[in-house]
Design an enzyme around this catalytic site. Sequence first.
Site, mmCIF file in Angstrom:
data_model
loop_
_atom_site.group_PDB
_atom_site.id
_atom_site.type_symbol
_atom_site.label_atom_id
_atom_site.label_comp_id
_atom_site.label_asym_id
_atom_site.label_seq_id
_atom_site.Cartn_x
_atom_site.Cartn_y
_atom_site.Cartn_z
ATOM 1 N N HIS A 1 -4.447 1.787 7.517
ATOM 2 C CA HIS A 1 -3.055 2.262 7.605
ATOM 3 C C HIS A 1 -2.817 3.390 6.590
ATOM 4 O O HIS A 1 -2.271 4.438 6.933
ATOM 5 C CB HIS A 1 -2.116 1.069 7.355
ATOM 6 C CG HIS A 1 -0.666 1.405 7.267
ATOM 7 N ND1 HIS A 1 0.280 0.921 8.143
ATOM 8 C CD2 HIS A 1 0.025 2.177 6.387
ATOM 9 C CE1 HIS A 1 1.476 1.391 7.816
ATOM 10 N NE2 HIS A 1 1.341 2.153 6.741
ATOM 11 N N GLU A 2 -3.260 3.167 5.350
ATOM 12 C CA GLU A 2 -3.026 4.171 4.297
ATOM 13 C C GLU A 2 -3.850 5.436 4.545
ATOM 14 O O GLU A 2 -3.397 6.542 4.271
ATOM 15 C CB GLU A 2 -3.348 3.595 2.906
ATOM 16 C CG GLU A 2 -2.575 2.353 2.515
ATOM 17 C CD GLU A 2 -1.076 2.459 2.713
ATOM 18 O OE1 GLU A 2 -0.518 3.564 2.555
ATOM 19 O OE2 GLU A 2 -0.460 1.440 3.061
ATOM 20 N N GLY B 1 0.823 -1.198 0.000
ATOM 21 C CA GLY B 1 0.000 0.000 0.000
ATOM 22 C C GLY B 1 0.859 1.250 0.000
ATOM 23 O O GLY B 1 1.966 1.245 0.558
ATOM 24 N N GLN C 1 3.095 9.855 1.062
ATOM 25 C CA GLN C 1 4.433 9.257 1.185
ATOM 26 C C GLN C 1 5.371 9.662 0.056
ATOM 27 O O GLN C 1 6.583 9.518 0.182
ATOM 28 C CB GLN C 1 4.318 7.733 1.224
ATOM 29 C CG GLN C 1 3.658 7.227 2.495
ATOM 30 C CD GLN C 1 3.468 5.729 2.446
ATOM 31 O OE1 GLN C 1 2.481 5.248 1.921
ATOM 32 N NE2 GLN C 1 4.422 4.984 2.976
ATOM 33 N N HIS D 1 -2.132 7.781 6.751
ATOM 34 C CA HIS D 1 -1.123 8.613 6.074
ATOM 35 C C HIS D 1 -1.740 9.921 5.570
ATOM 36 O O HIS D 1 -1.117 10.972 5.635
ATOM 37 C CB HIS D 1 -0.522 7.870 4.874
ATOM 38 C CG HIS D 1 0.569 6.902 5.225
ATOM 39 N ND1 HIS D 1 1.715 7.287 5.861
ATOM 40 C CD2 HIS D 1 0.694 5.563 5.001
ATOM 41 C CE1 HIS D 1 2.511 6.218 6.020
ATOM 42 N NE2 HIS D 1 1.903 5.169 5.520
ATOM 43 N N CYS E 1 5.814 -0.341 7.134
ATOM 44 C CA CYS E 1 5.479 0.822 6.306
ATOM 45 C C CYS E 1 6.689 1.173 5.455
ATOM 46 O O CYS E 1 7.819 1.159 5.952
ATOM 47 C CB CYS E 1 5.112 1.997 7.212
ATOM 48 S SG CYS E 1 4.691 3.492 6.310
ATOM 49 N N LEU E 2 6.450 1.503 4.192
ATOM 50 C CA LEU E 2 7.557 1.882 3.307
ATOM 51 C C LEU E 2 8.252 3.148 3.808
ATOM 52 O O LEU E 2 9.407 3.383 3.478
ATOM 53 C CB LEU E 2 7.043 2.098 1.879
ATOM 54 C CG LEU E 2 6.513 0.840 1.171
ATOM 55 C CD1 LEU E 2 5.920 1.202 -0.172
ATOM 56 C CD2 LEU E 2 7.614 -0.202 1.017
HETATM 57 NI NI NI Z 1 2.659 3.199 5.410
#
Ligand code: NI
Length: 178
Positions: free
Chosen positions: A133-134, A46, A51, A137, A91-92
């Site tokens: 989660h997304e 995701g 991000q 962000h 998370c990225l």
């Molecule tokens: Ni993330």
Amino acid sequence: MALRTILEFPDPRLRTRAQPVTRFGNEVRRLIDDMLETLYHAPGIGLAATQIDVHQRLIVIDVSESHNEPLVLINPEIVAREGSTRTEEGCLSVPGIFDAVSRAARVRVRAQERDGTVFERDCADLLAVCVQHEMDHLEGRLFVDHLSSLKRERIRKKLEKERKIQSRRDVPATRSAL
Ligand code: NI
């Protein structure tokens, strides 16, 4: 299509609250293509526009094993939630860190497709966790915000240290040969 750079914790730009997408033209389509390419390249399941330092309410997700079932959520809203689950998240933007976070087990999300069409989708399991989660962000929140401040500080220090080691490696040989 182009790969975009993913911001990493504790970059303050990750704290920006995203604005609604109002125009569904080529620009947003290009952005979605770039986000999907960046997601598959990472690889991750995701990615929120936040991000990549684009502060619009746009998310791409693909939780399939074959990485060919992209889900695009524009201006997503959770219209119903049910149950609770505790899942190990990563998370990225927080590379190499995984920890358990509590979320709703099932959510119904309302969003727009790339052409602006409104749709609703019931999400469970990993997809439900990923959507929540997304969406965090887009509010400038990270999964580490669900952990204790002590843990968060430890994570920040660990990533800082790793980045220092990484940047030393990146220094060209001629510069270090004093
Ligand atoms: Ni993330």
